[in-house]
Design an enzyme around this catalytic site. Structure first.
Site, PDB file in Angstrom:
ATOM      1  CG  HIS A 109      -3.085  -2.079  -0.394  1.00 40.06           C
ATOM      2  ND1 HIS A 109      -3.585  -3.352  -0.453  1.00 40.06           N
ATOM      3  CD2 HIS A 109      -2.236  -2.058   0.661  1.00 40.06           C
ATOM      4  CE1 HIS A 109      -3.065  -4.074   0.528  1.00 40.06           C
ATOM      5  NE2 HIS A 109      -2.242  -3.305   1.221  1.00 40.06           N
ATOM      6  CG  ASP A 110      -3.959   3.558  -1.301  1.00 41.80           C
ATOM      7  OD1 ASP A 110      -4.821   2.658  -1.230  1.00 41.80           O
ATOM      8  OD2 ASP A 110      -3.642   4.283  -0.345  1.00 41.80           O
TER       9      ASP A 110
END
Lengths: 313, 308
Positions: free
Chosen positions: B238-239
């Protein structure tokens, strides 16, 4: 084969009307009653429309009128989609019968009480009548086979970004229905926005040249005039999917989820909240229709419209 | 080349750790600072984890500790995903400390002033620090070029059926950010669930001959099992995806939409309510990233990790 006894509960409405055309043409269904609900238009207009549709398709069953507003709160109507009458477009025959003096809820209860078999409810408007039925007659729950409804959307809304119209109008009634433990088949926006009837399909129906087919084609013309402005390639005949779930489930893709109704919030009132990843660990309470074989759906609608020509022969 | 001044705000965290390693390798970034916030694990850990990762990659970037709790809610964490220490149980050496006596929001403001409107924020945890910066400094909105966040979703949740973790953890802060007037670019679950790294791809990075690459491999082992249990093909980065988006959006699909944060609903608190798929359209105030070319993403991550 035994026919499935049903009650049609709707707020016609173009797509409700087409759903009823489909239900009435099916040899698999036995319509025991119709009830009206306020939604697409006021209860006076949806009731009048229901009676006109019944006159058009020769549906001779009792009809009772629903409550003038949702369980709580005020009505929301949709003239931008369905016009000032709630069923704008072609000329329709005047009603041949009067609505019963009893309420929609009383008629539903009477049908359920009298029926030897379990009855399936097909609500295609806000769930006000079904919610009231479950509040007033909990003892009749065992007489309900299932509720095949059009409403909600697991991924998105239409009338607000989060909520679909039918659930938004009466979220409390929807909450009662979704928590009832009864089998629910939910045809929400996930599938109904794929249930598109294209302009070329209108022409297939129009070409049948029977009085019902002609009206259906003109309803589609009107219904599409709104959706075209929203960028749709065709008319999403939402409510007909709830009937399709009974008469032709093999053309639908269904997935079971735990679904709850949001009744509060600044932006999410009326949202159908689905636990897609099972983070709540709750058992599924809804069979959600997620996809449709569009071509098969069109054929189903064309065949239904053709039925009204054969009958006259 | 004019580099973009960047502050990365994170709650380090397995995928945050990878995001830091990648951000440090991106040539167009001038990574000014890491600011930390409570989220995946407690603030003390997100701060020390950030310092450990910077030490591992030998990067001389200051770390400023931020908010230890959401603006006014009870704290939620995700230690069950990221491991008790937040780094999947991997023990990295720590000889550094955060900059004393300067908060994350003060550091963000100071850098914003220094770059006079050019600073970009990448926030991959709860938005508490950014919310506090907007609450404290009136001129903040015109000092920030844009905010790229990992958080939210148009169509689903993960921590609850309706809400994604970072927004759910501090919806009020998220609301302040989305209504700040600064363009927000939201990397939500629609895209980040596609930005996964599978077993073989992790192994491939692991065989690169460097400490950061081996760490990439080791830190993702436990979380890989977690994702497999949910039937996912790999670890969702995600990040890291959010950091790569901020650097180059060409392998992504982005839509200009209206996004509002639900802070009150019983079932929907923390939902990013998006009009993308609805008939009802509102004034666009943000951008949502809905898709990524996974192959290109996967290669880009490998390429950047090869830089170590």
């Amino acid at each position: 084969m035994e026919k499935i006894p049903i009650i049609l509960d709707g707020d016609p409405g173009h797509d409700d009307a087409i759903a009823w055309v489909l239900a009435n043409a099916s040899s698999m269904l036995e319509i025991r009653a119709c009830t009206s609900v306020c939604g697409n238009q006021t209860i006076q207009k949806t009731t009048y429309n229901a009676l006109r549709v019944m006159a058009l398709i020769g549906l001779d069953v009792p009809l009772a009128m629903g409550r003038v507003k949702p369980l709580l709160g005020q009505p929301i109507v949709a003239p931008s989609v369905h016009g000032q009458t709630g069923l704008d477009g072609p000329q329709l025959p005047e009603p041949v019968v009067e609505p019963l003096a009893m309420s929609a809820v009383e008629l539903m209860a009477q049908v359920l009480e009298k029926s030897k078999e379990k009855v399936t409810l097909i609500p295609t408007g806000p769930l006000t009548n079904i919610g009231a039925l479950l509040l007033l007659y909990p003892q009749l729950k065992p007489k309900i086979a299932q509720i095949s409804l059009m409403g909600g959307g697991l991924a998105f809304g239409n009338w607000t970004p989060a909520a679909e119209f039918n659930i938004l109008v009466d979220p409390e009634a929807a909450d009662i229905v979704f928590r009832s433990g009864l089998p629910i088949t939910m045809s929400g926006l996930d599938v109904t926005q794929k249930a598109l009837v294209f302009p070329e399909d209108f022409e297939r129906i129009r070409a049948l040249q029977n009085p019902v087919a002609t009206v259906v084609a003109e309803w589609l013309d009107f219904f599409y005039s709104f959706h075209r402005t929203k960028g749709y390639a065709g008319a999403p005949v939402h409510d007909a999917v709830a009937v399709t779930a009974l008469v032709k489930p093999e053309i639908l893709t269904m997935v079971k989820f735990h679904v709850q109704i949001e009744t509060t919030g600044d932006y999410c009132r009326g949202m159908t909240v689905a636990d897609r990843f099972g983070v709540l660990g709750q058992p599924a309470n809804v069979t959600a229709v997620m996809d449709i074989d569009r071509k098969a759906f069109i054929n189903l609608l064309v065949d239904a419209a053709a039925y009204y020509g054969e009958e006259k022969k | 080349m004019n580099k973009i001044p960047i502050i990365l705000d994170c709650d380090t965290g397995v995928d945050d750790a990878i995001a830091i390693m990648l951000a440090n390798q991106i040539p167009q970034f001038d990574l000014r600072a890491i600011t930390t916030v409570a989220g995946n694990v407690e603030l003390e850990k997100t701060t020390s984890n950030s310092l450990r990762v910077l030490e591992l990659i030998n990067a001389d970037i200051p770390v400023y500790a931020g908010a230890a709790a959401p603006l006014y809610r009870d704290q939620v964490t995700a230690g069950y995903i990221h491991g008790e220490n937040g780094l999947g149980g991997i023990d990295l050496p720590l000889h550094r400390t955060a900059v004393p006596n300067i908060t994350a929001w003060d550091a963000i403001h100071a850098e914003a002033v220094k770059y006079a409107g050019a600073l970009e924020l990448i926030a991959v945890g709860p938005l508490t620090n950014l919310g506090l910066a907007f609450l404290k400094y009136r001129e903040m909105p015109r000092l920030i070029q844009r905010i790229v966040i990992m958080g939210g979703s148009a169509t689903m949740g993960n921590v609850t059926p309706a809400a994604e973790f970072n927004i759910f953890a501090d919806p009020e802060a998220a609301d302040i950010v989305f209504t700040s007037g600064v363009p927000v670019y939201m990397c939500g679950l629609e895209a980040t669930l596609k930005a996964y790294y599978n077993h073989d791809e992790i192994k491939r990075v692991g065989t690169l001959n460097s400490k950061p690459a081996r760490f990439f491999h080791d830190v993702t082992q436990d979380i890989l099992s977690f994702y497999h249990e949910f039937g996912m093909p790999g670890v969702c980065l995600h990040d890291p995806m959010t950091v790569l988006y901020a650097a180059d959006d060409s392998i992504f699909e982005t839509h200009h939409v209206n996004i509002r944060v639900e802070t009150k609903g019983k079932l929907t608190q923390g939902k990013t309510v998006t009009d993308l798929y609805s008939d009802k359209k509102l004034e666009p105030n943000a951008y949502i990233v809905t898709n990524v070319d996974r192959e290109a993403f996967q290669n880009k991550v490998y390429e950047l990790m090869s830089g170590y």
